[in-house]
Design an enzyme around this catalytic site. Structure first.
Site, PDB file in Angstrom:
ATOM      1  CG  ASP A 141      -2.079  -1.000   0.986  1.00 20.56           C
ATOM      2  OD1 ASP A 141      -2.677  -0.998  -0.106  1.00 20.56           O
ATOM      3  OD2 ASP A 141      -2.342  -1.794   1.899  1.00 20.56           O
ATOM      4  CG  ASP A 201      -8.137  -3.164  -3.227  1.00 16.34           C
ATOM      5  OD1 ASP A 201      -8.562  -4.158  -3.832  1.00 16.34           O
ATOM      6  OD2 ASP A 201      -8.651  -2.760  -2.168  1.00 16.34           O
TER       7      ASP A 201
END
Length: 425
Positions: A141, A201
């Site tokens: 991330d 994602d």
């Protein structure tokens, strides 16, 4: 969406009205003839000032149990807001959480729009507390955490320290690349379920790698990003261009082991935010590469979304397009904001359908403004109601969530730039 790292349970405190009044800002209810960008940015300034007050209160009143658990897990101090819990309490997260970069990103956006140094200083403060994450190789991330915060900061200030932090973040993210499979590993958790999971994602984190190649002239980052995007395009999508959430890979052979949907209704359902990440991710990949295959993929995802029988009239998706209780299912405003922001950009690349893309983005922004906004000086300083994180496990269902606000402001800025200059970049 990822695992929640820390929950802080704190009773709400009344905002300090004096600070808001002292700012000289006034509430503005949307009117048919009002400037929707100006109205929302004024609203955002008041709400984020409210958020500072709530953050201070939350940090000061963290329960001993929560603090002990956080320190035991080595998560570091609390940093930025993530969501409002169903009972109205504010949930702050440590820097390790995947959502920690969105709040500083919002502050940078406000600085960009207002050129007020108040927002610049606040953005710097909430960005700098994330610096240690540049070495955190245990997560994919980096884009969400570091590019939304330090990336926006560097874009607006050209601060060389930010540049070095971002380059280190890109180097760290690159260590998760699996050459045999051609992908960047997403999660490290649930090792009993997946060998090497990749979530849709992860497309959003590629922007950091494209940036790193432009800044460093090292094509390694670019090549990793393109490989990941192509492999994802090959394996994540169904024939109708909806996408799975999680693909599990054998890192030795590159073989696909499983196709799952972890946060949606079922493995074969279309989880709304996943489709939004896909639309945004491939639109961004086309911007950075000019490879036609990525533009075509973005166009096909958009077509899937806007021809789906379960897309609501107001264009704010239900949490899953296949949810059984539609129309009595929770919405996901965060999916809508990501879609709107992506559509403004896509309108720049597909001129044939440009007018339709912008019209739908405008409709989303208008409907969010008129029906999904929070109450001024309340709701912990968040901007939008009715986002859904993970419905199957009843986590963050129908509550304000920070990334909905981030992409809402980004969409507003993109709308503003398009209408004033005719271009985004």
């Amino acid at each position: 969406m990822k695992l929640k790292l820390s929950t802080v349970t704190i009773k709400l405190k009344l905002p300090i009205a004096a600070l808001l009044l002292g700012a000289g800002l006034t509430a503005c209810t949307p009117q048919p003839d009002s400037n929707i960008v100006e109205d929302n940015m004024e609203f955002a300034q008041q709400q984020l000032r409210c958020a500072f007050d709530e953050i201070d209160y939350a940090v000061a009143n963290e329960s001993p149990e929560s603090r002990a658990q956080r320190e035991k897990n080595g998560w570091g101090p609390l940093t930025n807001p993530r969501n409002t819990e169903p009972d109205g309490t504010l949930h702050l997260v440590p820097s390790k959480d995947w959502t920690s970069g969105f709040f500083p990103g919002e502050l940078w956006f406000l600085y960009e729009y207002t050129q007020n140094n108040f927002w610049k200083k606040k953005a710097q403060q909430h960005t700098d507390i994330l610096e240690q994450e540049k070495m955190n190789g245990g997560t994919h991330d980096m884009g969400f955490k570091m590019y939304c915060s330090f990336g926006n900061g560097y874009r607006l200030t050209q601060d060389e320290r930010y540049k070095e932090i971002l380059l280190q973040s890109a180097r760290t993210l690159s260590t998760r690349f699996k050459p045999k499979a051609g992908i960047i590993r997403s999660w490290d958790h649930n090792k009993d379920k997946w060998q090497c999971p990749v979530i849709i994602d992860n497309m959003m984190n590629l922007e950091l790698l494209f940036w790193a190649t432009k800044e460093s002239k090292d094509s390694t980052y670019y090549n990793i990003a393109v490989s990941h995007a192509r492999t994802t395009m090959k394996n994540h999508f169904r024939a109708d261009y909806s996408c799975y959430h999680v693909i599990d890979y054998d890192t030795i052979t590159g073989q696909v082991l499983k196709k799952n949907t972890h946060q949606g209704l079922a493995h074969e359902s279309a989880w709304a935010r996943g489709q939004a990440w896909a639309l945004y991710g491939y639109t961004m990949c086309y911007r950075e590469t000019k490879l036609p295959e990525f533009l075509e993929q973005a166009k096909k995802v958009e077509q899937y979304l806007f021809t789906h029988k379960n897309m609501p009239e107001d264009l704010i998706p239900y949490w899953d397009f296949d949810a059984p209780g539609i129309p009595n299912e929770p919405r996901d405003a965060s999916a809508a904001t990501v879609i709107a922001s992506a559509l403004y950009e896509l309108s720049q690349y597909d001129r044939k359908n440009s007018e339709r893309y912008k019209k739908n983005a405008d409709r989303i922004v208008e409907n969010l403004t008129n029906s999904y906004r929070t109450t001024l000086n309340k709701d912990n300083g968040f901007l939008l109601l009715h986002s859904t994180g993970t419905k199957p496990t009843n986590v963050e269902v129908d509550v304000p969530i920070v990334y909905a606000d981030y992409y809402f402001i980004e969409a507003l800025l993109r709308k503003d730039k398009l209408e004033k200059t005719g271009k985004l970049f």
